[in-house]
Design a protein around this motif. Structure first.
Motif, short mmCIF file in Angstrom:
data_model
loop_
_atom_site.label_atom_id
_atom_site.label_comp_id
_atom_site.label_asym_id
_atom_site.label_seq_id
_atom_site.Cartn_x
_atom_site.Cartn_y
_atom_site.Cartn_z
N GLU A 24 11.46 7.22 9.89
CA GLU A 24 10.06 7.63 9.93
C GLU A 24 9.94 8.96 10.67
OE1 GLU A 24 5.76 6.23 11.83
OE2 GLU A 24 7.34 4.73 11.52
N GLN A 25 9.17 9.87 10.10
CA GLN A 25 9.00 11.17 10.73
C GLN A 25 7.55 11.63 10.56
OE1 GLN A 25 8.38 14.35 9.09
NE2 GLN A 25 8.11 13.33 7.10
N ARG A 26 7.18 12.55 11.41
CA ARG A 26 5.88 13.22 11.27
C ARG A 26 6.05 14.66 11.72
NH1 ARG A 26 -0.04 11.54 13.81
NH2 ARG A 26 -1.15 13.36 13.00
N ASP A 27 5.64 15.57 10.86
CA ASP A 27 5.78 17.00 11.14
C ASP A 27 7.22 17.38 11.44
OD1 ASP A 27 3.04 17.38 10.78
OD2 ASP A 27 2.61 16.99 12.90
N LYS A 31 10.64 9.55 14.54
CA LYS A 31 10.24 8.59 15.55
C LYS A 31 11.49 8.02 16.21
CE LYS A 31 5.70 8.43 15.01
NZ LYS A 31 4.74 8.68 16.10
N GLY A 58 10.18 13.38 3.26
CA GLY A 58 9.24 14.32 3.83
C GLY A 58 9.35 15.67 3.15
N THR A 86 2.91 14.70 4.06
CA THR A 86 2.23 13.73 4.93
C THR A 86 2.37 12.34 4.31
OG1 THR A 86 0.13 14.19 3.83
CG2 THR A 86 0.59 15.36 5.88
N TYR A 87 2.41 11.34 5.15
CA TYR A 87 2.62 9.98 4.65
C TYR A 87 1.44 9.50 3.84
CZ TYR A 87 3.08 4.98 4.31
OH TYR A 87 3.14 3.71 3.80
N TYR A 92 5.54 7.43 -1.05
CA TYR A 92 6.63 6.98 -0.19
C TYR A 92 7.21 5.66 -0.69
CZ TYR A 92 6.55 10.45 3.59
OH TYR A 92 6.68 11.59 4.32
N THR A 115 2.79 3.22 10.35
CA THR A 115 3.35 3.68 9.08
C THR A 115 4.39 2.71 8.54
OG1 THR A 115 2.93 6.01 9.58
CG2 THR A 115 4.65 5.54 7.97
N PHE A 212 -5.66 15.55 10.44
CA PHE A 212 -5.30 14.58 11.47
C PHE A 212 -6.13 14.87 12.71
CE2 PHE A 212 -1.38 14.33 8.95
CZ PHE A 212 -1.18 12.95 8.92
#
Length: 348
Positions: A24-27, A31, A58, A86-87, A92, A115, A212
């Motif tokens: 899982e990742q964001r930007d 994580k 991503g 973005t998720y 996904y 998520t 966001f």
């Protein structure tokens, strides 16, 4: 004999092999739970004598594929597309479903985040298999059963339940952050990277992410290196301001026991324990906390635990590396003053 008969009656899932961790990742930042699951997945894969896979999804996230290798993956599946910037559940889940169909992993693990829970649940509705949520212990039975033993608190956290998926594959679970330990990062470690195509086009996706909005004052205990937690022994909500001063002096966050949260002294997002957040800080202060099992399972992986309690027989001292018996209203301000001196911070 009964166990042997059970194995004989199981469907033939020999085409399913390998342990898959969904990163899982964001930007572009992964994580921490993803690397923690790779560490645990390494143990499961070793017991089953199978490869450990990672899936990175991503946009502009190829660097995370190399990070996954550094944290233990034997092979990394990379799906890099602007559609995945973005998720969103549909694109996904499509990627994961296609990978499961083609690679056939016997175990698939997700972080038990907002998520991860959404993605795992969506995938579970499309596959003839089960999903164990919010696990805190993972293990496998050796061949021939190869069963995933996914354990989680049950019956109001009074006992642990181990859930099996005997008849279907893959075996899937979400796991709490902070429970498992990531392997030491080794950037010299290499893995095979296989690229996947995102088959969905932007115009085929109904949902749009417009913005966001960051929640102000949100507490992220999962990634805190220092936590100063208070319990019923504080006697009320006001002393949490004193704990915050110590946490600020140490560059940490404020945590709490369930008793303090249930009493309305502090918000639930600060709660550490089975019904709160599982944490793995470098330093954990348990102040005025008795040490009930519901709390200790959430902080027992801390590198160093310092307990402060008036009761020398408090169970928390069994988990503490250092224990201080005395009046927390004298001890905590003294610690705060000393911490400020060492950091060169002046107040007032």
């Amino acid at each position: 004999m009964a166990a042997e008969r059970d194995v004989e009656q199981m469907p033939d899932w020999s085409a399913y092999r390998g342990v898959l961790i969904v990163v899982e990742q964001r930007d572009g930042k992964a994580k921490a739970v993803s690397w923690q699951l790779l560490g645990e997945g390494r143990k499961l894969a070793a017991k089953l004598e199978v490869p450990l896979y990672a899936l990175v999804m991503g946009s502009d996230v190829e660097h995370l594929a190399h990070e996954a290798a550094a944290y233990g993956a034997d092979k990394v599946f990379l799906c890099d597309s602007p559609v995945l910037k973005t998720y969103r559940t549909r694109p996904y889940s499509r990627v994961v479903l296609k990978l499961i169909e083609e690679a056939k992993p016997e175990i698939v693990l997700f972080g038990a985040t907002a998520t991860g829970r959404d993605l795992a649940g969506a995938i579970g509705t499309h596959l003839p298999t089960g999903l164990t949520a919010d696990t805190t212990e993972l293990d496998v039975e050796p061949p021939p059963s190869r069963l995933l033993l996914a354990s989680r608190p049950a019956f109001s956290e009074k006992m642990m339940a181990t859930i099996l998926c005997k008849q279907y594959r893959p075996q899937m679970a979400t796991a709490r952050a902070g429970v498992f330990e990531a392997l030491p990062r080794d950037d010299s470690r290499e893995a095979v990277i296989e690229r996947l195509e995102c088959e969905l086009q932007e115009e085929e996706i109904a949902a749009r992410v417009l913005d966001f909005i960051e929640e102000t004052g949100h507490v992220n205990l999962e990634e805190a290196e220092v936590i100063v937690a208070g319990g019923r022994g504080l006697g009320g909500p006001e002393p949490f301001a004193m704990l915050k001063e110590l946490a600020d002096a140490l560059g940490g966050k404020v945590g709490a026991s369930r008793a303090a949260v249930d009493a309305g002294w502090i918000k639930h997002e600060h709660q550490v324990g089975q019904t709160g957040t599982t944490v793995r800080p470098k330093l954990y202060f348990a102040i005025g906390i008795s040490g009930a099992v519901q709390h200790t399972v959430g902080m027992s992986h801390s590198d160093v635990v310092v307990a402060i309690n008036r009761d020398p027989e408090a169970p928390i001292f069994q988990f503490a590396h250092y224990g201080i018996v005395g009046d927390l209203f004298q001890i905590v301000p003294a610690l705060t003053e000393e911490a400020r001196k060492r950091r060169g911070v002046t107040v007032g």
